[in-house]
Motif scaffolding. Structure first.
Motif, mmCIF file in Angstrom:
data_model
loop_
_atom_site.group_PDB
_atom_site.id
_atom_site.type_symbol
_atom_site.label_atom_id
_atom_site.label_comp_id
_atom_site.label_asym_id
_atom_site.label_seq_id
_atom_site.Cartn_x
_atom_site.Cartn_y
_atom_site.Cartn_z
ATOM 1 N N SER A 50 0.853 -1.357 -0.132
ATOM 2 C CA SER A 50 0.215 -0.029 0.004
ATOM 3 C C SER A 50 0.940 1.331 0.035
ATOM 4 O O SER A 50 0.532 2.335 -0.873
ATOM 5 N N VAL A 51 1.697 1.162 1.091
ATOM 6 C CA VAL A 51 2.624 2.708 1.083
ATOM 7 C C VAL A 51 3.267 2.867 -0.002
ATOM 8 O O VAL A 51 3.478 3.896 -0.803
ATOM 9 N N PRO A 52 4.135 1.626 -0.709
ATOM 10 C CA PRO A 52 5.034 2.126 -1.887
ATOM 11 C C PRO A 52 4.069 2.420 -3.006
ATOM 12 O O PRO A 52 4.182 3.049 -3.940
ATOM 13 N N ALA A 53 2.797 1.688 -3.106
ATOM 14 C CA ALA A 53 1.915 1.787 -4.331
ATOM 15 C C ALA A 53 1.446 3.500 -4.230
ATOM 16 O O ALA A 53 1.422 4.004 -5.324
ATOM 17 N N ALA A 340 7.144 7.890 5.812
ATOM 18 C CA ALA A 340 6.109 6.731 5.758
ATOM 19 C C ALA A 340 6.678 5.304 5.585
ATOM 20 O O ALA A 340 6.292 4.625 6.087
ATOM 21 N N ALA A 341 7.912 5.667 4.541
ATOM 22 C CA ALA A 341 8.383 4.043 4.281
ATOM 23 C C ALA A 341 8.991 3.566 5.819
ATOM 24 O O ALA A 341 8.883 2.337 6.044
ATOM 25 N N ARG A 342 9.803 4.701 6.469
ATOM 26 C CA ARG A 342 10.445 4.003 7.682
ATOM 27 C C ARG A 342 9.408 3.568 8.740
ATOM 28 O O ARG A 342 9.458 2.417 9.374
ATOM 29 N N SER A 343 8.158 4.317 8.809
ATOM 30 C CA SER A 343 7.239 3.788 9.877
ATOM 31 C C SER A 343 6.473 2.495 9.391
ATOM 32 O O SER A 343 6.417 1.719 10.263
ATOM 33 N N ALA A 344 6.328 2.371 8.175
ATOM 34 C CA ALA A 344 5.890 1.182 7.601
ATOM 35 C C ALA A 344 6.510 -0.096 7.932
ATOM 36 O O ALA A 344 6.220 -1.171 8.221
ATOM 37 N N GLU A 345 7.901 0.392 7.702
ATOM 38 C CA GLU A 345 8.869 -0.734 7.886
ATOM 39 C C GLU A 345 8.840 -1.262 9.375
ATOM 40 O O GLU A 345 9.142 -2.350 9.768
ATOM 41 N N ARG A 346 8.994 -0.329 10.380
ATOM 42 C CA ARG A 346 8.788 -0.355 11.721
ATOM 43 C C ARG A 346 7.583 -1.200 12.040
ATOM 44 O O ARG A 346 7.880 -2.140 12.697
ATOM 45 N N ALA A 347 6.441 -1.016 11.400
ATOM 46 C CA ALA A 347 5.349 -1.529 12.045
ATOM 47 C C ALA A 347 5.294 -3.026 11.373
ATOM 48 O O ALA A 347 4.686 -4.022 12.074
ATOM 49 N N ALA A 348 5.890 -3.238 10.137
ATOM 50 C CA ALA A 348 5.970 -4.821 9.712
ATOM 51 C C ALA A 348 6.991 -5.688 10.412
ATOM 52 O O ALA A 348 6.672 -6.721 10.161
ATOM 53 N N ASP A 349 7.885 -5.044 11.105
ATOM 54 C CA ASP A 349 8.804 -5.852 11.641
ATOM 55 C C ASP A 349 8.582 -6.505 12.837
ATOM 56 O O ASP A 349 8.286 -6.033 14.071
ATOM 57 N N SER A 350 8.403 -7.714 12.665
ATOM 58 C CA SER A 350 7.822 -8.615 13.953
ATOM 59 C C SER A 350 8.804 -8.965 14.952
ATOM 60 O O SER A 350 8.672 -9.353 16.059
ATOM 61 N N ARG A 351 10.372 -8.741 14.453
ATOM 62 C CA ARG A 351 11.201 -9.295 15.536
ATOM 63 C C ARG A 351 11.170 -10.620 15.829
ATOM 64 O O ARG A 351 11.551 -10.823 17.169
ATOM 65 N N ALA A 352 10.711 -11.407 14.916
ATOM 66 C CA ALA A 352 10.611 -12.980 15.302
ATOM 67 C C ALA A 352 9.820 -13.131 16.549
ATOM 68 O O ALA A 352 10.008 -14.062 17.315
ATOM 69 N N GLY A 353 8.818 -12.228 16.569
ATOM 70 C CA GLY A 353 8.004 -12.441 17.757
ATOM 71 C C GLY A 353 7.076 -13.767 17.914
ATOM 72 O O GLY A 353 6.814 -14.312 18.817
ATOM 73 N N GLU A 354 6.997 -14.178 16.509
ATOM 74 C CA GLU A 354 6.267 -15.457 16.602
ATOM 75 C C GLU A 354 7.050 -16.673 17.140
ATOM 76 O O GLU A 354 6.510 -17.599 18.033
ATOM 77 N N VAL A 355 8.415 -16.441 17.034
ATOM 78 C CA VAL A 355 9.266 -17.590 17.418
ATOM 79 C C VAL A 355 9.448 -17.487 19.073
ATOM 80 O O VAL A 355 9.367 -18.490 19.741
ATOM 81 N N VAL A 356 9.504 -16.313 19.421
ATOM 82 C CA VAL A 356 9.676 -15.968 20.814
ATOM 83 C C VAL A 356 8.211 -16.488 21.501
ATOM 84 O O VAL A 356 8.361 -17.112 22.462
ATOM 85 N N LEU A 357 7.133 -16.076 21.025
ATOM 86 C CA LEU A 357 5.826 -16.514 21.616
ATOM 87 C C LEU A 357 5.865 -18.204 21.739
ATOM 88 O O LEU A 357 5.707 -18.932 22.810
ATOM 89 N N LEU A 358 6.391 -18.795 20.723
ATOM 90 C CA LEU A 358 6.410 -20.338 20.564
ATOM 91 C C LEU A 358 7.328 -20.996 21.824
ATOM 92 O O LEU A 358 7.111 -21.938 22.572
#
Length: 384
Positions: A50-53, A340-358
């Protein structure tokens, strides 16, 4: 009749704690993973598409408008270039093509957006053909009238292209708005993970107090470690709230970047209108073509030129104003686009949270079993 076999309330309580804690950890993991993955899929789509488009669509508009300005400038100066209206024009047309290709790749507006991009790409081919034909006329002696007429057609087509691109940008921005306002990013799903985490923490504290009271031991270390693991699960999932906030910032920065680009486009449009009006004035000759020139300039009520009057001098071009405002506008647009690109990148960065949760959930399961199973083994009721 045999006597009823006595049972141990302590053992039953321990088994209840064990089963409830194990089920609670699994349920909490499910809620945390559901919300965490849902948020980051949404923010990932915004970052990747969305943001790049949105930015690509408006950058394509700017490139086309700047290319048209370069063509008008070369024709106004009377420069007779061999192959094209100039290298700057070619560079901007190539840049517009790249931005359209980027918008097509990142399109977040569905089939409607894809159709718009296809129409624009075809129209740009027609537009460049008209500009090249106008160049061929201007390169001939006495061909300025035909060249100006062809350039008028190209300018009219360009305005239609830019209107379609502007509508496409609105669609892409709506897609970004839908993502920023989705169920995941608005926080309505927060109770899905927060309530199980708090309930599980309360249950772990209750189990710890029961063991201390019944077994006279101050602290059960495995249960304490399990409690810390559950806290980690909650903190990791809470990062999704921060990601949603970053996505809101990305939308705000993207909206501001589009406003900056629209201001640039308005300044460039005013400049181009003045340059085209000057070419029309020179090509029409006495008595001029005031109606057409007024349409180019955007005047509400053109004033006819009396027959025999000298050809009116073109109104001062907006080139000076555009030149003065465009650098600042371009700098602001680039800055907000980068934000906008930096904020979107920070928002999308999960920091491997799925692995941490598991990992935290598996660790908590192991610690609960390690903390309660020995107590079950040592506390056995023996029938007398």
């Amino acid at each position: 009749m045999s006597a009823a076999r006595p049972t141990s309330t302590t053992r039953r309580k321990l088994r209840g704690f064990l089963a409830t804690l194990l089920v609670g950890i699994v349920a909490t993991l499910g809620g945390c993973l559901t919300v965490f993955v849902g948020v980051h899929r949404t923010t990932g789509a915004a970052h990747d598409r969305s943001v790049p488009a949105v930015l690509a669509v408006y950058d394509a508009e700017l490139a086309l408008r700047q290319a048209h300005g370069e063509a008008l400038a070369s024709f106004s100066a009377g420069t007779r270039l061999l192959a094209s209206p100039g290298e700057a024009y070619q560079n901007q047309i190539a840049r517009a093509g790249q931005q359209l290709a980027q918008a097509a790749e990142d399109n977040a507006a569905g089939e409607s957006g894809s159709r718009d991009i296809q129409v624009v790409e075809a129209s740009v081919v027609t537009y460049t053909g008209l500009v090249e034909r106008a160049h061929a006329y201007f390169a001939q002696d006495g061909g300025s009238a035909l060249g100006t007429a062809t350039l008028w057609d190209a300018s009219t087509l360009l305005e239609e292209i830019l209107r379609r691109l502007d509508a496409l940008g609105v669609k892409q921005m709506q897609a970004l708005g839908d993502q920023a306002d989705s169920w995941w990013t608005r926080g309505e799903m927060t109770p899905l993970w927060l309530v199980p985490v708090l309930a599980l923490l309360a249950l772990l504290v209750s189990a710890q107090r029961f063991l201390r009271r019944r077994f006279r031991r101050r602290l059960n270390v495995p249960l304490l470690l399990a409690t810390l693991a559950v806290v980690v699960m909650g903190a990791t999932t809470a990062m999704s709230l921060w990601s949603a906030h970053q996505l809101a910032d990305a939308r705000a920065d993207t909206r501001q970047a589009t406003l900056d680009r629209k201001a640039q486009l308005a300044a460039l449009s005013a400049r181009d209108s003045g340059d085209l009006a000057a070419l029309l004035t020179a090509a029409c000759g006495p008595p001029g073509c005031p109606d057409t020139i007024a349409r180019v300039r955007g005047d509400a009520s053109p004033t006819p030129t009396p027959t025999g009057s000298p050809t009116p001098a073109p109104a001062p071009s907006a080139s000076g104003a555009a030149t003065a405002s465009s650098p600042g506008g371009a700098e602001a647009g680039a800055r907000h686009g980068a934000d906008a690109a930096r904020s979107a990148e920070r928002a999308a960065d999960s920091r491997a949270g799925e692995v941490v949760l598991l990992a935290a959930a598996l660790f908590a399961l192991a610690m609960v079993a390690l903390g309660l199973q020995p107590r079950l083994a040592e506390y056995r009721f023996s029938q007398r």
